[in-house]
Design a protein around this motif. Structure first.
Motif, PDB file in Angstrom:
ATOM      1  N   VAL A 142      37.236 -91.904   8.016  1.00  0.00           N
ATOM      2  CA  VAL A 142      35.903 -92.491   7.825  1.00  0.00           C
ATOM      3  C   VAL A 142      35.651 -93.555   8.899  1.00  0.00           C
ATOM      4  O   VAL A 142      34.583 -93.599   9.510  1.00  0.00           O
ATOM      5  N   ARG A 143      36.659 -94.382   9.182  1.00  0.00           N
ATOM      6  CA  ARG A 143      36.484 -95.425  10.206  1.00  0.00           C
ATOM      7  C   ARG A 143      36.301 -94.800  11.592  1.00  0.00           C
ATOM      8  O   ARG A 143      35.473 -95.238  12.381  1.00  0.00           O
ATOM      9  N   LEU A 144      37.098 -93.759  11.879  1.00  0.00           N
ATOM     10  CA  LEU A 144      36.991 -93.080  13.181  1.00  0.00           C
ATOM     11  C   LEU A 144      35.614 -92.457  13.370  1.00  0.00           C
ATOM     12  O   LEU A 144      34.984 -92.605  14.421  1.00  0.00           O
ATOM     13  N   ALA A 145      35.152 -91.731  12.333  1.00  0.00           N
ATOM     14  CA  ALA A 145      33.848 -91.070  12.429  1.00  0.00           C
ATOM     15  C   ALA A 145      32.738 -92.115  12.523  1.00  0.00           C
ATOM     16  O   ALA A 145      31.762 -91.933  13.256  1.00  0.00           O
ATOM     17  N   GLY A 146      32.906 -93.238  11.808  1.00  0.00           N
ATOM     18  CA  GLY A 146      31.920 -94.322  11.888  1.00  0.00           C
ATOM     19  C   GLY A 146      31.879 -94.911  13.287  1.00  0.00           C
ATOM     20  O   GLY A 146      30.810 -95.206  13.829  1.00  0.00           O
ATOM     21  N   ALA A 147      33.066 -95.063  13.893  1.00  0.00           N
ATOM     22  CA  ALA A 147      33.139 -95.606  15.260  1.00  0.00           C
ATOM     23  C   ALA A 147      32.487 -94.627  16.239  1.00  0.00           C
ATOM     24  O   ALA A 147      31.738 -95.030  17.135  1.00  0.00           O
ATOM     25  N   TYR A 148      32.764 -93.332  16.045  1.00  0.00           N
ATOM     26  CA  TYR A 148      32.183 -92.311  16.932  1.00  0.00           C
ATOM     27  C   TYR A 148      30.654 -92.322  16.819  1.00  0.00           C
ATOM     28  O   TYR A 148      29.944 -92.293  17.826  1.00  0.00           O
ATOM     29  N   ALA A 149      30.155 -92.404  15.577  1.00  0.00           N
ATOM     30  CA  ALA A 149      28.704 -92.439  15.351  1.00  0.00           C
ATOM     31  C   ALA A 149      28.077 -93.646  16.049  1.00  0.00           C
ATOM     32  O   ALA A 149      26.980 -93.566  16.606  1.00  0.00           O
ATOM     33  N   THR A 150      28.808 -94.763  16.047  1.00  0.00           N
ATOM     34  CA  THR A 150      28.291 -95.993  16.633  1.00  0.00           C
ATOM     35  C   THR A 150      28.124 -95.860  18.145  1.00  0.00           C
ATOM     36  O   THR A 150      27.301 -96.533  18.750  1.00  0.00           O
ATOM     37  N   THR A 151      28.894 -94.947  18.774  1.00  0.00           N
ATOM     38  CA  THR A 151      28.763 -94.763  20.228  1.00  0.00           C
ATOM     39  C   THR A 151      27.567 -93.863  20.560  1.00  0.00           C
ATOM     40  O   THR A 151      27.240 -93.684  21.723  1.00  0.00           O
ATOM     41  N   LEU A 152      26.922 -93.264  19.523  1.00  0.00           N
ATOM     42  CA  LEU A 152      25.789 -92.360  19.751  1.00  0.00           C
ATOM     43  C   LEU A 152      24.493 -93.017  19.270  1.00  0.00           C
ATOM     44  O   LEU A 152      24.526 -93.987  18.519  1.00  0.00           O
ATOM     45  N   LYS A 153      23.360 -92.464  19.690  1.00  0.00           N
ATOM     46  CA  LYS A 153      22.061 -93.008  19.255  1.00  0.00           C
ATOM     47  C   LYS A 153      21.792 -92.627  17.798  1.00  0.00           C
ATOM     48  O   LYS A 153      22.203 -91.567  17.335  1.00  0.00           O
ATOM     49  N   LYS A 154      21.040 -93.492  17.091  1.00  0.00           N
ATOM     50  CA  LYS A 154      20.617 -93.136  15.730  1.00  0.00           C
ATOM     51  C   LYS A 154      19.792 -91.865  15.786  1.00  0.00           C
ATOM     52  O   LYS A 154      18.998 -91.662  16.703  1.00  0.00           O
ATOM     53  N   GLY A 155      19.978 -90.985  14.804  1.00  0.00           N
ATOM     54  CA  GLY A 155      19.186 -89.765  14.758  1.00  0.00           C
ATOM     55  C   GLY A 155      19.739 -88.639  15.621  1.00  0.00           C
ATOM     56  O   GLY A 155      19.176 -87.549  15.651  1.00  0.00           O
ATOM     57  N   ALA A 156      20.864 -88.907  16.346  1.00  0.00           N
ATOM     58  CA  ALA A 156      21.483 -87.844  17.155  1.00  0.00           C
ATOM     59  C   ALA A 156      22.132 -86.822  16.219  1.00  0.00           C
ATOM     60  O   ALA A 156      22.344 -87.079  15.039  1.00  0.00           O
ATOM     61  N   THR A 157      22.450 -85.652  16.781  1.00  0.00           N
ATOM     62  CA  THR A 157      23.084 -84.598  15.982  1.00  0.00           C
ATOM     63  C   THR A 157      24.537 -84.429  16.414  1.00  0.00           C
ATOM     64  O   THR A 157      24.832 -84.430  17.607  1.00  0.00           O
ATOM     65  N   VAL A 158      25.439 -84.299  15.446  1.00  0.00           N
ATOM     66  CA  VAL A 158      26.853 -84.025  15.731  1.00  0.00           C
ATOM     67  C   VAL A 158      27.234 -82.741  14.997  1.00  0.00           C
ATOM     68  O   VAL A 158      26.857 -82.533  13.846  1.00  0.00           O
ATOM     69  N   THR A 159      27.974 -81.875  15.694  1.00  0.00           N
ATOM     70  CA  THR A 159      28.442 -80.624  15.089  1.00  0.00           C
ATOM     71  C   THR A 159      29.863 -80.829  14.566  1.00  0.00           C
ATOM     72  O   THR A 159      30.700 -81.377  15.283  1.00  0.00           O
ATOM     73  N   THR A 160      30.135 -80.417  13.333  1.00  0.00           N
ATOM     74  CA  THR A 160      31.490 -80.564  12.780  1.00  0.00           C
ATOM     75  C   THR A 160      32.071 -79.185  12.472  1.00  0.00           C
ATOM     76  O   THR A 160      31.334 -78.250  12.163  1.00  0.00           O
ATOM     77  N   ALA A 161      33.409 -79.093  12.567  1.00  0.00           N
ATOM     78  CA  ALA A 161      34.080 -77.820  12.296  1.00  0.00           C
ATOM     79  C   ALA A 161      35.518 -78.115  11.888  1.00  0.00           C
ATOM     80  O   ALA A 161      36.001 -79.238  12.036  1.00  0.00           O
ATOM     81  N   ARG A 162      36.203 -77.084  11.393  1.00  0.00           N
ATOM     82  CA  ARG A 162      37.592 -77.268  10.948  1.00  0.00           C
ATOM     83  C   ARG A 162      38.331 -75.950  11.050  1.00  0.00           C
ATOM     84  O   ARG A 162      37.717 -74.894  11.240  1.00  0.00           O
ATOM     85  N   ASP A 163      39.664 -76.011  10.903  1.00  0.00           N
ATOM     86  CA  ASP A 163      40.418 -74.764  10.764  1.00  0.00           C
ATOM     87  C   ASP A 163      40.504 -74.413   9.270  1.00  0.00           C
ATOM     88  O   ASP A 163      39.815 -75.019   8.451  1.00  0.00           O
ATOM     89  N   HIS A 164      41.357 -73.452   8.913  1.00  0.00           N
ATOM     90  CA  HIS A 164      41.325 -72.964   7.534  1.00  0.00           C
ATOM     91  C   HIS A 164      42.315 -73.663   6.605  1.00  0.00           C
ATOM     92  O   HIS A 164      42.632 -73.159   5.537  1.00  0.00           O
ATOM     93  N   SER A 165      42.808 -74.859   6.990  1.00  0.00           N
ATOM     94  CA  SER A 165      43.757 -75.560   6.115  1.00  0.00           C
ATOM     95  C   SER A 165      43.019 -76.439   5.107  1.00  0.00           C
ATOM     96  O   SER A 165      41.904 -76.885   5.357  1.00  0.00           O
ATOM     97  N   ARG A 166      43.664 -76.713   3.993  1.00  0.00           N
ATOM     98  CA  ARG A 166      43.045 -77.565   2.977  1.00  0.00           C
ATOM     99  C   ARG A 166      42.888 -78.999   3.457  1.00  0.00           C
ATOM    100  O   ARG A 166      41.919 -79.675   3.140  1.00  0.00           O
ATOM    101  N   GLY A 167      43.895 -79.468   4.227  1.00  0.00           N
ATOM    102  CA  GLY A 167      43.825 -80.845   4.722  1.00  0.00           C
ATOM    103  C   GLY A 167      42.600 -81.050   5.592  1.00  0.00           C
ATOM    104  O   GLY A 167      41.866 -82.032   5.439  1.00  0.00           O
ATOM    105  N   ALA A 168      42.355 -80.098   6.510  1.00  0.00           N
ATOM    106  CA  ALA A 168      41.201 -80.210   7.406  1.00  0.00           C
ATOM    107  C   ALA A 168      39.896 -80.152   6.611  1.00  0.00           C
ATOM    108  O   ALA A 168      38.942 -80.870   6.904  1.00  0.00           O
ATOM    109  N   ARG A 169      39.889 -79.320   5.586  1.00  0.00           N
ATOM    110  CA  ARG A 169      38.683 -79.194   4.754  1.00  0.00           C
ATOM    111  C   ARG A 169      38.365 -80.529   4.064  1.00  0.00           C
ATOM    112  O   ARG A 169      37.217 -80.988   4.077  1.00  0.00           O
TER     113      ARG A 169
END
Length: 569
Positions: A142-169
């Motif tokens: 949560v802190r990492l994603a919050g930090a990443y969001a802070t480096t981008l403009k408000k209202g920007a779009t980010v694409t998220t994805a994962r592999d098929h493990s439960r941890g990643a989900r």
């Protein structure tokens, strides 16, 4: 093995192969990994004790993590919430105060009271990596994603994805909520191959985040950050994210600005459509080629149905289903998978076999006789095919690749552009107009006419087209390329002496030719070479050497290993 009297608390997990000797106390929720040894140790609650670690007569405070092969000696006391890095040694009677970090490979003989001996970098070679729920917890994500969001403009779009493990989900959900709460719109692809995630990110997103199981390490995850082109975040972008994360200056949205969440449709169809438009597939339908494809129970299998029908190749797909209990594979399972693939290729009389890694990024080959084409040979075979067809342009290869690649490229009128070992540098060269091919010699291939990142599926389509048009078999192509003799070795090097190691290597090189594209590469007069490269994220130095035969490469490795070791002692 347990030898009493010992006390083990509630919900503790002691793996087979761990040894807990008399007078040891293990608190609740403690994890003791295989190969760990504890004798007369007192371990408080919620502690993680890594594999091969050795604890004797010490006290470990609660919520502390002891990483792989760390040694903590008699009388040492480690406070609460500490991190003791891999292969570090904490001597007897040393006190490590709470909230401190002992870096990997450190030798601690005085108490750590004020300063933290941690490493400053979040990023390793594959993004931010760590053991699931030990180093990479939902809070950290949560802190990492919050930090990443802070480096981008408000209202920007980010694409998220994962592999098929439960941890990643589970962790991706934490990423999505943190991004939305920071005024970022999210396009969630769910489970897709890594190249598809990169390609979708490049279609109008400000960046992307992919969570996957670390290759070969089932209990670890990698959090990968992409830029707006779908490539790995640049060094500058990583530093910016590092800074925001370290200062914990997160931007939160006002209630009316919470981001949106979309699930784009027909992702695979648009990916394969674009792939088939950009990569030359002439001659495939007429060739009557037959190939065997091993999806290795990973996400590459999700793209194949929409691809194979339109490619017009006679194919047999094995292991297509997703297996969430096996999101990655060890070197041994990969090897035995390739052997099995080889048997099927030979008995089906197919032209060749390919095996994807679990996230569809890398590709392994088996020739028509069912023999495994090793990754470094596969690079030369594909290079030979591409260069023979194009006859001009340049090829992007990391400096650790055999110099035989230069001969192969030159033979067909192309030249090699050497890059550093970091994937983002290969990607940078892959974007150049004149680049016709790129690869890292470990199953990663770049098909520049389609994208500038590693893509197993694109490499497969390119290979089918090339083989269909040349009418040569893989073993015939392999046979005409000289044998290479590149050997590699890793040496443990404490962080503190890494700079000294590189100085020693340059001094020892004397008047021989030195190339500093990445690390230090020393070239002998007869063309033999050795390369010394400090690892950016671990207390390790990597060495590569090439000679006319294995023995001479081995001798070079021995010679320069002693130079590296001398700096560490």
């Amino acid at each position: 093995m347990l030898r009493g009297p010992v006390y083990i608390g509630d919900y503790a997990k002691v793996e087979a192969g761990a040894e807990i000797r008399e007078h040891t106390v293990v608190g609740s929720n403690v994890v003791v990994k295989s190969g760990a040894f504890l004798h007369k140790a007192v371990v408080h609650d919620n502690v993680y004790i890594g594999p091969q670690s050795n604890l004797r007569g010490c006290v470990i405070g609660k919520n502390t993590d002891i990483m792989r092969a760390a040694r903590i000696e008699d009388g040492a006391v480690i406070g609460d919430e500490c991190l003791v890095g891999e292969e570090s040694i904490v001597q007897g009677n040393v006190r490590v105060y709470p909230f401190k970090t002992v870096e990997a490979g450190a030798f601690v003989n005085t108490s750590v009271i004020w300063e933290s001996r941690g490493q400053a970098h979040l990023f390793g070679t594959r993004g931010v990596s760590g053991i699931l729920n030990v180093e990479i917890t939902p809070e950290v994500v949560v802190r990492l994603a919050g930090a990443y969001a802070t480096t981008l403009k408000k209202g920007a779009t980010v694409t998220t994805a994962r592999d098929h493990s439960r941890g990643a989900r589970a962790l991706k959900r934490a990423v999505i909520s943190a991004l939305q709460a920071s005024a970022i719109d999210v396009r969630d692809l769910e489970n897709v191959p890594l190249p598809v995630a990169r390609q979708q990110t490049a279609r109008g997103s400000a960046g992307g985040i992919m969570i996957r199981t670390s290759p070969g390490v089932p209990d670890s995850v990698d959090i990968m950050f992409f830029d707006e082109r779908g490539a790995d975040l640049s060094q500058a972008g990583q530093r910016k994210l590092d800074r925001v994360y370290a200062r914990q200056e997160y931007r939160r949205a006002f209630p009316g600005e919470i981001g949106d969440l979309h699930f784009p449709s027909s992702v695979f169809d648009s990916y394969t459509g674009s792939l088939l438009r950009n990569v030359d597939t002439t001659g495939i339908a007429e060739s009557g080629l037959k190939v065997v494809i091993d999806a290795s129970n990973g996400s590459a299998g999700l793209v194949l149905p929409s691809l194979l029908g339109r490619l017009g190749v006679d194919s047999l797909t094995i292991n297509p289903g997703l297996d969430e209990s096996r999101p990655t594979e060890s070197a041994d399972t990969r090897r035995s998978g390739l052997v099995r693939l080889g048997e099927i290729v030979a008995s089906a009389r197919a032209a060749f076999g390919v095996r994807f890694d679990p996230v569809g990024e890398r590709l392994s080959l088996v020739d028509e006789r069912g023999r495994i084409v090793e990754d470094d040979r596969a690079l030369l075979v594909l290079l030979d095919l591409v260069a023979a067809e194009r006859r001009s342009g340049s090829v992007a290869l990391p400096v650790t690749t055999t110099r035989i690649a230069e001969q192969v490229a030159a033979y067909h009128g192309t030249q090699v552009e050497w890059t550093t070992t970091s994937p983002d540098d290969l990607t940078r060269v892959g974007r150049e107009e004149t680049t016709i091919f790129g690869g890292d010699g470990r199953g990663g291939f770049i098909v520049p006419e389609f994208s500038s990142v590693f893509d197993g599926t694109a490499a497969f389509v390119r290979l089918v087209g090339l083989v269909a048009r040349t009418q040569l078999t893989l073993s015939q192509i392999d046979a005409r390329i000289p044998r290479a003799h590149v050997l590699r070795r890793d040496l443990a090097t404490p962080w503190a002496v890494k700079g000294l190691v590189m100085r020693r290597v340059v001094e020892a090189a004397g008047d021989r030719h030195v190339d500093t594209t990445d690390g230090v590469r020393v070239v002998e007069a007869d063309g033999r070479w050795v390369m010394v490269l400090p690892d950016p994220s671990e207390a390790v130095t990597h060495l590569w050497a090439e000679g006319p035969d294995d023995a001479s490469a081995q001798a070079l490795l021995d010679e320069w290993s002693s130079v590296v070791d001398s700096a560490g002692h």
